[in-house]
Design an enzyme around this catalytic site. Sequence first.
Site, PDB file in Angstrom:
ATOM      1  N   HIS A 119      -3.367  16.766  11.123  1.00  0.00           N
ATOM      2  CA  HIS A 119      -3.053  15.964  12.317  1.00  0.00           C
ATOM      3  C   HIS A 119      -4.203  15.073  12.757  1.00  0.00           C
ATOM      4  O   HIS A 119      -3.984  14.069  13.424  1.00  0.00           O
ATOM      5  CB  HIS A 119      -2.675  16.911  13.462  1.00  0.00           C
ATOM      6  CG  HIS A 119      -2.260  16.212  14.715  1.00  0.00           C
ATOM      7  ND1 HIS A 119      -1.100  15.475  14.797  1.00  0.00           N
ATOM      8  CD2 HIS A 119      -2.860  16.138  15.942  1.00  0.00           C
ATOM      9  CE1 HIS A 119      -0.991  14.976  16.030  1.00  0.00           C
ATOM     10  NE2 HIS A 119      -2.038  15.368  16.734  1.00  0.00           N
TER      11      HIS A 119
ATOM     12  N   ASP B 124      -1.728  10.509  18.414  1.00  0.00           N
ATOM     13  CA  ASP B 124      -1.159  11.592  19.210  1.00  0.00           C
ATOM     14  C   ASP B 124      -0.547  11.041  20.502  1.00  0.00           C
ATOM     15  O   ASP B 124       0.324  10.186  20.445  1.00  0.00           O
ATOM     16  CB  ASP B 124      -2.243  12.646  19.472  1.00  0.00           C
ATOM     17  CG  ASP B 124      -1.708  13.932  20.045  1.00  0.00           C
ATOM     18  OD1 ASP B 124      -1.092  14.713  19.311  1.00  0.00           O
ATOM     19  OD2 ASP B 124      -1.904  14.147  21.261  1.00  0.00           O
TER      20      ASP B 124
ATOM     21  N   TYR C 189       2.352  15.770  29.863  1.00  0.00           N
ATOM     22  CA  TYR C 189       3.468  16.521  29.290  1.00  0.00           C
ATOM     23  C   TYR C 189       4.509  16.871  30.345  1.00  0.00           C
ATOM     24  O   TYR C 189       5.698  16.993  30.024  1.00  0.00           O
ATOM     25  CB  TYR C 189       2.953  17.798  28.640  1.00  0.00           C
ATOM     26  CG  TYR C 189       2.129  17.573  27.404  1.00  0.00           C
ATOM     27  CD1 TYR C 189       2.724  17.481  26.151  1.00  0.00           C
ATOM     28  CD2 TYR C 189       0.738  17.443  27.479  1.00  0.00           C
ATOM     29  CE1 TYR C 189       1.973  17.272  25.005  1.00  0.00           C
ATOM     30  CE2 TYR C 189      -0.029  17.224  26.338  1.00  0.00           C
ATOM     31  CZ  TYR C 189       0.596  17.138  25.114  1.00  0.00           C
ATOM     32  OH  TYR C 189      -0.152  16.924  23.991  1.00  0.00           O
TER      33      TYR C 189
END
Length: 476
Positions: free
Chosen positions: A453, A289, A397
């Site tokens: 995921h 990730d 982010y």
Amino acid sequence: MPTTSTLPSFLACGPHLLCICPPLTPGAAHLTQDPSPSSRTLALFPAPVAPRCLPGTQVSCALLSCLPLLSSRPTSPNSTEGCQAKGGGLLSPDTASPPLQVPPAGSEAVAPERGDMPELVVTALLAPSRLSLKLLRAFMWSLVFSAALVAAAVYGCIALTHVLCRPRRGCCGRRRSAPPACLSDPSLGDHGFLNLESSGLRLHYVSAGRGNGPLMLFLHGFPENWFSWRFQLREFQSRFHVVAVDLRGYGPSDAPGDVDYYKTDLLLADIKDVILGLGYSKCVLVAHDWGALLAWNFSIYYPSLVERMVVVGGAPMSVYQDYSMRHPGQFFRSNYMFLFQLPWLPEKLLSMSDFQILKTTLAHRKTGIPRLTPNELEAFLYHFSQPGGLTGPINYYRNLFRNFPLEPQELATPTLLLWGEKDIYFELGLVEAIGSRFVPGRLEAHILPGAGHWIPQSHPQEMHQYMWAFLQDLLD
């Protein structure tokens, strides 16, 4: 190939690529005009080989606009266009100057002096391209924040629904007073802290198997921490020195408050300091990730520190950018990224109804981590429930779009790529897109049928089998 720790710009110059950047280390592959720190460096590289920019940089559109100026005269393999940098400006051809020859290996050559192009002319030439780049960035940010507002409305409705369905939990997350017992499981390794040389921050890590073999360093994603590697820590500690870190902003690691402390170059420096601080000169880097995004960049800008790489469910940011432009559906899969561009609101929404959105993300029956126990779920929520526990991770982010557009990078580190067939956050097409950037023979990619995921926790046995086979020659 010369490297540098500051931001270069590139310009095509005949059959070569010209690099205008702060000083490089003198060597056989480039020419230096002035070694002083205040000067710039003229570097000449045979095309198409070019030095790598630092993370988050891109080719300047302003420079690209002036390519016709440099290509107006014919060139030959034995000569280059004469160039001189002034104040970061463009380069002027000098028809009276002698050809500039690339020196043989082991020697150092000094570029002949050139006449400077008037600064006013340079400014005028650059103005249209600079304006175009500013307009492009403004347009991009308008799209990002428009998407952020839409995402905020959607996630606001989701969070409000959770509160209405579970009114006893209230609107705020409950602060956990003590960590769950699984975070101190001795079979996973010993806990420690490492002081980083570059930043002075302290990072928490869990280590096992020191002295048993090469360093295997694990980088986690969001919303996780070092505990997401519990299966791998047990599996590989017999033949490797396994170390799982809490990245800056996560868990007990230091968490600076400002967004600028989470830029990519600083995060890569953290990884470098961890490897060197543990007493190693290279490692096997295993990442998932957000950790995968950092690992891709780290293998590009610090290739000597990475012997092998194992990447699970994550693409290089430049690949993600280009792929998403051609496949808008990928943006919808990653819609949470737009929400996270906003200040304070994401932290509030994720914590509502006692972190129900995070609970759903991690423990959903179809898309979450299978067989995740309540105690293991608390291992992830404990640190997020502390004051400011979500701000550091979300700041990663908030820096994602700062360097748009990104320039494609060639990938050369031997890599094992594992991808979930049913990953709800990343499309399968990204696997092929990643492979197109690799030097042939350096990538081994596998798509795991039925996997989502969270492969390191949902399909550890399959992951371990692929890893043992990929790393066997290192052990032999």
